[in-house]
Design an enzyme around this catalytic site. Structure first.
Site: not given
Length: 234
Positions: A6, A40
């Protein structure tokens, strides 16, 4: 070994002409500046349809200006320090590069003087596809506002990125939102709300935002090796 990556994101936050602008602005401010912009899956590229870009920008700047910078332990603080000084320096370089490329500075744009690793909540307008703030991930309290001619152009701008973590669409036309969702090159899409994660639903990206999925039953199975057992009854 099986793995999940990720990675970063430059998530598009699309606002169409028929959106509830007050709700869109509220979500955009949270989506961009929560955790001092160090998320993020954050609203990093605000792609606004031409008919409402002026009003959205005015309201967004007004709401951003009201954010309190200070001690992260204080109850009224919204913008705390960034994680590292080198990350703040890199963010400032990206802002300066984008301004040199022709963007307009509407708010902030500099380090906060004094103790602590603080950066001013910043709003850049008139950002285009060729600019640093469009192409790179801004991991800090900096928003880039991009004008789209129409919904199709907004979709093209959203997909014009090496990242593909999440995306947001604000519109009252849910059928159009569903159609756009099918075309968005991201691991997740949020309609009339900012990006979030929940253990019950899968989370992850495509392109340079990584591969594999976290959370939900998909996340559990990412780290399992399936065994096939075949009994021939003949």
């Amino acid at each position: 070994k099986k793995c999940v990556l990720e990675l970063g994101g430059s998530d598009p936050f699309i606002v169409l002409n028929d959106a509830d602008l007050d709700e869109a602005v509220k979500a955009a401010v949270i989506g961009r500046y929560q955790n001092t912009g160090q998320v993020c899956a954050a609203a990093k590229r605000l792609i606004i349809e031409q008919g409402v870009v002026a009003e959205f920008t005015r309201k967004f700047v007004e709401a951003t200006r009201a954010l309190v910078i200070g001690d992260p332990l204080a109850s009224d603080t919204y913008i705390g320090p960034m994680a590292r000084f080198d990350l703040r320096d890199e963010l400032h370089q990206q802002v300066q590069a984008t301004l040199a490329e022709g963007a307009t500075l509407l708010l902030g744009g500099d380090k906060v003087e004094g103790a602590g690793n603080y950066y001013q909540p910043t709003v850049l307008a008139n950002v285009t596809e060729q600019m640093t703030a469009f192409k790179q991930e801004l991991f800090g309290p900096v928003a880039a506002i991009i004008s789209a001619r129409d919904a199709q152009h907004a979709l093209e701008l959203a997909n014009d990125s090496e990242f593909g973590l999440t995306a947001t669409i604000f519109t009252q036309d849910l059928e159009r939102a569903r159609q756009m969702t099918d075309e968005l090159e991201t691991g997740g899409v949020f309609i009339n709300g900012y990006s979030a994660s929940d253990p019950r639903v899968t989370f992850g990206g495509v392109k340079k935002s990584g591969f594999g999925r976290e959370l939900s039953h998909f996340g559990v199975r990412e780290f399992c090796n399936a065994q096939t057992v075949w009994l021939d009854r003949r």
